[in-house]
Design an enzyme around this catalytic site. Structure first.
Site, PDB file in Angstrom:
ATOM      1  CB  CYS A 210      -0.945  -0.016   1.197  1.00  0.00           C
ATOM      2  SG  CYS A 210      -0.098  -0.318   2.757  1.00  0.00           S
TER       3      CYS A 210
ATOM      4  CG  HIS B  50      -4.458   0.413   3.913  1.00  0.00           C
ATOM      5  ND1 HIS B  50      -3.787  -0.284   2.933  1.00  0.00           N
ATOM      6  CD2 HIS B  50      -5.481   1.040   3.267  1.00  0.00           C
ATOM      7  CE1 HIS B  50      -4.375  -0.084   1.770  1.00  0.00           C
ATOM      8  NE2 HIS B  50      -5.403   0.729   1.946  1.00  0.00           N
TER       9      HIS B  50
ATOM     10  CG  ASP C 287      -6.962   2.235  -0.619  1.00  0.00           C
ATOM     11  OD1 ASP C 287      -5.793   2.213  -1.039  1.00  0.00           O
ATOM     12  OD2 ASP C 287      -7.378   1.494   0.289  1.00  0.00           O
TER      13      ASP C 287
END
Lengths: 653, 314
Positions: A403, A447, A463
């Site tokens: 991520c 994350h 995202d």
């Protein structure tokens, strides 16, 4: 004494020590590694020129030198780095002081500890295979020490056999040995070590292995419904300053208060039970509207608490997943479009290709996400290192990362296209504990995502990881599980490239499946995991676990004993037993075989005593000698011998 | 020999001294082989515990696995150490008499009946002997033991051991055989004149002179001096003959226990021993008179052995 330790054993040992230390070149300071290499080379030369090995005084000085070196690079006395350095230095010094066989053993033992320390830095399959190989060489050294006149290759073979035999038992131990988490006081703090959990900066290119621990961060109990997984973003530190590699928070906003966004329904009310932390951040669901007064929310909507973060704390919140933030101040705009320097030609042409600079920001965002989705970007927890120019390397070369890589690259692209953007870190998702009806958020859920500022909407969460691995975001499962079990496609089906690179894709998927299983079943096999796995086998209590451990251990041991010990000796034993029976028969009849009397002499004597049995005695003796002393004897001979002995009839004299 | 009572099985002494002495070949099996970790094995356990601690503190699964792997290696090391000795067959061999103070040589035969080499065997009697055995190899091993007193000296417990393959365990087997060495008295250190005997005033000088006069040939008898063999006749294929000398008949030497009056028992025997050896060397016919025992006149190897045995067991 030194002379009695053979050259090839020493050579063998030094090579294995060199191999075991080699990967530490990345982990310990160059000075200490240099010291190690110097001493190892010295010892190598010493094999052929023993006179150049250091005397007692020089050895003492070297020891002092080693200690000074350790002190100058000191990281405290305990902890991973300090320990590794200490053991490496000790190993190097011990190499120069080999006097007896005992010293060789000490070196091998130290080398095993250094081998284990490698795993504290890297836990990849390749490293495990490498260490297994080196352990085989180390054990081979022990075999060579313990066998006279054996060549080293044979010793290596023997140690490989022993390791292979030990493997099943080791696996049983690995699965069933109860894992208990170490108490906190035992965890030595390492200043240089990346702590588990969130940090106050982000540097995706420099992390090649995202260690995900099962450690609990916080628990959340909702009053009413639980928001879907796609909305469960728990906000942590926000990074808006970058130098191209490292992302940090803008200091000036740390303490300025936030302008409250406009919230709209639905609202989620919950209490959050935070475990002890390293930092004073509090991770609320985006976006927290009501929070207790002892918490402070800064202008980047990060909640912090005053006081000791080492204590467990509980806070009530109300959060609104849909919100609208206000205008961006001039200064904030500058901060959130800040770039380390002008963007490269490659980046700008990519942005142009995706319609940057001249489309609406919303559209550009979508196109970049599509770009991630269509090109062969992949999600991995073990990306390669990208030391210089990580963003470009990631976008154009490696195209695999977790991520942080995606969030950093995405934010960078936005900023180059003049869209204010920043990186937000925190946790995502969480697993529902059906018994307690609460969510558990663990360190593995850490994350990073992006926020872009859009006209009329304010800060909007994007995202980019979801574009690559939507499963991680939309469903209530870990990406790691998904990669393996459902073969996430990193390519869209109609892509020309995807068809062309079908085999590559399959290989990649196979590898990620292997890698996932490795991560999941080996690296991440911790207490919670173990309990879950064993429960699926119907093993629920510690007692049962121990029964299985002992039972399977015993099973494997008996199989192994049978394999190892039952073969080969059998025939020899049988032959001897048959002949003994023959002697016993004659003995009963009154003719005892004398001590040390050879079978031929005994045959001569017994033939004289029992002339009628001459033929039988001759045959038995002949067969016995053949079976016992000649290589080309057969199973038939043995049964014949047994038969003849049984048929032998001798009357008492 | 094949059965062992329960009580015997648990006798602690069996671990160190072995079972009752045996005449037979002893095959090494689970009854004979004992295994315990060596000092190095114990430090290996410490290493495993240290690794376990590291794995525990850092909650590192690969470190755990390494620990378990080494623990398993240690554990199956027991089987491998057993294998290092199992199946060997040990048999006693010959043992020649020696003089007190000399080293006794015990011979034992070790037979490896299986196609697996035995790479590190250690046999311990008084000193340690190291050896290897190839597949199917049979070797005679000579073990040395110091002797101090005359008489039968049993060969104590022979311990066969091995640290193969990793040196973490020591497998050993204490073996006892009905094997003893006959120890002759220690010969008196200085040369001493032969005692005066009643049979004829013979002394050493005369005896030597006597050997000069050739008297005739006699069929070779065991024990005759090799110097006296009539080699020419042997070369012609006429058989073995010993030369006889005229002086010999008169040169009879009686070695009396009483001849060394004023000495203690052991010293007397020691002097007698010396005389026996000297007389044999000089080629004299000699006899031995001990209280209650008499060995007639004779010469040669067998006679000498008889006399020395009588002295040893007196």
């Amino acid at each position: 004494m030194l002379a009695s330790i053979e050259k090839n054993i020493l050579l063998f040992l030094l090579i294995s020590v060199g191999l075991i230390a080699l990967p530490h070149i990345y982990h310990i300071p160059a000075s200490i590694f240099g010291f190690f290499v110097l001493l190892l080379t010295w010892r190598f030369i010493g094999i052929w020129k023993p006179s150049c090995l250091p005397g007692k005084l020089l050895l003492f000085l070297l020891t002092v030198g080693g200690l000074v070196l350790l002190y100058s690079q000191h990281q405290g006395l305990f902890g991973r780095d300090a320990g590794t350095r200490l053991f490496m230095t000790a190993l190097a010094l011990k190499l120069l002081e080999i006097r007896q066989e005992r010293d060789l053993y000490l070196i091998v033992f130290l080398a095993f500890i250094v081998a284990a320390s490698q795993f504290l830095y890297e836990q990849s399959i390749a490293m495990a295979g490498y260490i297994l190989f080196v352990c085989c060489v180390l054990l081979g050294t022990l075999v060579a020490i313990n066998s006279r006149r054996q060549n080293t290759l044979n010793a290596l073979k023997t140690s490989a056999v022993i390791l292979a035999q030990a493997l099943p038992l080791a696996i049983v131990l690995f699965v069933f040995f109860p894992r208990v988490e170490a108490p906190r006081w035992m965890l030595f703090e390492d200043k240089s070590r990346a702590k588990t959990g969130l940090s106050d900066s982000m540097e995706p290119g420099s992390i090649s292995d995202l260690g995900f621990s099962d450690e609990l961060v916080f628990r959340v109990r909702f009053q009413g419904p639980i928001p879907p997984n796609a909305q469960r973003y728990w906000r942590g530190p926000v990074f808006s300053v970058t130098d191209g590699k490292r992302w940090t928070a803008a200091k000036r906003y740390t303490y300025t208060a936030a302008a409250e966004p406009d919230f709209s329904e639905p609202a989620y009310r919950y209490t959050l039970l935070l475990e002890p932390q390293n930092n004073n951040w509090v991770f609320a669901l985006e976006m927290a509207g009501d929070f207790p007064p002892q918490l402070h929310m800064n202008s980047e909507y990060l909640l912090t608490r005053s006081g000791n973060p080492d204590k467990r704390a509980e806070y009530p919140f109300t959060s609104y997943p849909s919100y609208r933030t206000g205008e961006l101040s001039g200064h904030k705009l500058r901060t959130n479009t800040q770039l380390p320097g002008p963007a490269s030609q490659k980046i700008t042409s990519l942005i142009k290709r995706l319609g940057g600079f001249d489309t609406r920001p919303e559209q550009f965002v979508d196109r970049v996400l599509q770009h991630f989705n269509r090109e062969n970007f992949s999600y991995t927890l073990t990306p390669p290192l990208m030391e210089d120019n990580p963003i470009e390397t990631f976008l154009f070369e490696t195209r695999s990362g977790f991520c942080s890589h995606y969030a950093a690259a995405f934010t960078y692209l936005m900023r180059v296209a003049n869209i204010p953007a920043r990186v937000v870190t925190g946790y995502h998702g969480g697993v529902l504990n059906p018994v307690g009806n609460f969510l558990e958020i663990r360190q593995a859920d850490a994350h990073a995502w992006t926020e872009v500022w859009l006209e009329n909407r304010g800060w909007v969460r994007v995202d980019p990881t979801a574009a690559v691995a939507p499963e991680r975001i939309e469903q209530n499962v870990n990406i790691e599980q998904q990669i393996a079990s459902r073969n996430i496609s990193f390519f869209s089906a109609d892509s020309e490239l995807a068809r062309q690179l079908d085999w590559l894709k399959q290989a990649r998927q196979l590898w990620s499946s292997v890698d996932y299983n490795w991560q999941r079943w080996v690296i991440n096999y911790h207490s919670a995991n173990q309990t879950q796995f064993l429960a699926s086998l119907g093993i629920e209590s510690l007692k049962q676990m121990l029964y299985w451990l002992v039972g399977l251990g015993a099973l494997f041991t008996s199989i192994l004993s049978w394999l190892l010990l039952s073969r080969k000796e059998k025939t020899a034993d049988k032959v001897l037993r048959c002949y003994r029976r023959f002697c016993a028969r004659l003995g009963k009849a009154g003719l005892k075989r004398n001590a040390g009397e050879g079978p031929l002499d005994f045959a001569k004597r017994s033939k004289k005593a029992y002339p009628k049995q001459t033929e039988a005695i001759d045959e038995i003796t002949g067969l016995f000698i053949k079976l016992r002393y000649q290589k080309e004897s057969s199973q038939a001979d043995l049964s014949r011998l047994s038969e003849r002995v049984d048929q032998l009839k001798i009357r008492r004299r | 020999m094949n059965t062992l009572s329960i009580k015997d099985r648990f006798r602690l002494n069996r671990f160190f001294a072995g079972e009752n002495p045996s005449d037979e070949a002893i095959p090494l099996n689970q009854r004979r082989i004992f295994i315990l970790p060596s000092k190095r094995g114990l430090s290996f356990v410490v290493l495993i515990l240290l690794l376990l601690l590291i794995a525990f503190v850092y909650n590192n699964n690969l470190a755990y696995f390494l620990t378990f792997l080494l623990a398993s290696v240690f554990f199956i090391g027991i089987l491998h150490s057993y294998k290092a000795l199992a199946g060997l067959i040990i048999q006693k061999g010959q043992c020649k008499p020696v003089f007190a103070g000399e080293r006794a040589v015990f011979e034992i035969h070790i037979d490896n009946p299986i196609p697996v080499p035995r790479l590190s065997l250690e046999i311990d009697l008084h000193d340690k002997t190291q050896m290897t055995l190839a597949p199917y190899e049979k070797k005679a091993v000579r073990l040395y033991a110091p002797t101090e007193r005359r008489g039968h000296q049993p060969c104590g417990t022979i311990t066969l051991s091995s640290g193969y393959p990793l040196g973490l365990f020591r497998a050993w087997s204490p073996l006892r055989f009905n094997l003893s060495v006959l120890v002759y008295p220690k010969p008196w250190p200085q040369e001493i004149p032969f005692p005066e005997t009643g049979g004829g005033a013979s002394d050493q000088g005369k005896a030597e002179k006597g050997t000069d006069d050739f008297y005739g040939l006699q069929e070779y008898q065991r024990g005759d001096s090799i110097k006296r063999i009539h080699w020419k006749a042997y070369a012609k294929g006429q058989g073995l003959f010993s030369k006889q000398y005229s002086g010999e008949q008169g040169d009879e030497l009686w070695l009396h226990y009483e001849a060394s009056a004023g000495y203690g028992n052991e010293e007397r025997l020691s002097r007698l021993c010396r005389w026996v050896l000297d007389a044999e060397k000089a080629g004299l016919r000699y006899g031995l008179k001990l209280p209650g025992q008499k060995i007639g006149l004779g010469i040669g190897h067998a006679h000498r052995a008889r006399c020395l045995e009588a002295l040893a067991l007196f």
